[in-house]
Design an enzyme around this catalytic site. Sequence first.
Site, PDB file in Angstrom:
ATOM      1  N   TYR A  86       5.799 -31.194  -6.044  1.00  0.00           N
ATOM      2  CA  TYR A  86       5.007 -30.001  -6.339  1.00  0.00           C
ATOM      3  C   TYR A  86       3.558 -30.213  -5.925  1.00  0.00           C
ATOM      4  CZ  TYR A  86       9.081 -28.343  -8.856  1.00  0.00           C
ATOM      5  OH  TYR A  86      10.343 -27.928  -9.162  1.00  0.00           O
ATOM      6  N   ASN A 109      10.473 -18.103  -5.239  1.00  0.00           N
ATOM      7  CA  ASN A 109      10.930 -18.058  -3.848  1.00  0.00           C
ATOM      8  C   ASN A 109      12.094 -17.066  -3.738  1.00  0.00           C
ATOM      9  OD1 ASN A 109      12.010 -18.597  -1.297  1.00  0.00           O
ATOM     10  ND2 ASN A 109      12.973 -20.491  -1.962  1.00  0.00           N
ATOM     11  N   CYS A 117      13.371 -24.477  -1.600  1.00  0.00           N
ATOM     12  CA  CYS A 117      12.700 -24.859  -2.842  1.00  0.00           C
ATOM     13  C   CYS A 117      13.476 -25.934  -3.598  1.00  0.00           C
ATOM     14  CB  CYS A 117      12.467 -23.630  -3.715  1.00  0.00           C
ATOM     15  SG  CYS A 117      13.930 -22.650  -4.038  1.00  0.00           S
ATOM     16  N   HIS A 118      14.766 -26.070  -3.315  1.00  0.00           N
ATOM     17  CA  HIS A 118      15.562 -27.099  -3.989  1.00  0.00           C
ATOM     18  C   HIS A 118      15.154 -28.506  -3.572  1.00  0.00           C
ATOM     19  CE1 HIS A 118      17.659 -26.293  -0.194  1.00  0.00           C
ATOM     20  NE2 HIS A 118      18.129 -27.523  -0.271  1.00  0.00           N
ATOM     21  N   GLU A 144      22.995 -32.319   1.101  1.00  0.00           N
ATOM     22  CA  GLU A 144      22.108 -32.629   2.233  1.00  0.00           C
ATOM     23  C   GLU A 144      21.875 -34.139   2.405  1.00  0.00           C
ATOM     24  OE1 GLU A 144      18.510 -30.407   1.689  1.00  0.00           O
ATOM     25  OE2 GLU A 144      19.540 -28.489   1.839  1.00  0.00           O
TER      26      GLU A 144
END
Length: 149
Positions: A86, A109, A117-118, A144
């Site tokens: 952040y 978002n 945003c994840h 991912e």
Amino acid sequence: MTALATDLGLSGLWFDGQKHHPGPLVAPEDPQHPMLQATARWLSAYWARTQDGGPAPALDLSAGTPFQRAVWAALLSIPPGGTSTYAAIAAAAGSPAAVRAAGAAIGRNPVSLIVPCHRVLGSGGALTGYAGGLERKRALLAHEGAIPA
């Protein structure tokens, strides 16, 4: 998921039950809309892991404030399999002291997954603050390869 597009690009992509989901949309439904078609192709590639989602559809993020748009632009720089914090996103958006405001913008978002945003973690790598739920955030990061499955 619910998707919303304008002629300029994808303006919304929300998981069902996601915090800040707009609810039922009052908009014409057109599954053949070019932006929705591009989004469907991107999502198929992303879930199949064939090209980390491939080229993203054009985005229309004009509904956000200037600061929100700066935060969302910073999110787009986080590569698949990568993460950020952040604080780093606040700095990239031009307001290093506005960590909480950046967190609020990240939570708002409107284009989940594509504006990633994840991929934002708390300091020290903590999984915190995801409008789609922490279990979903964990699953996306594992998908991912950013964290162990």
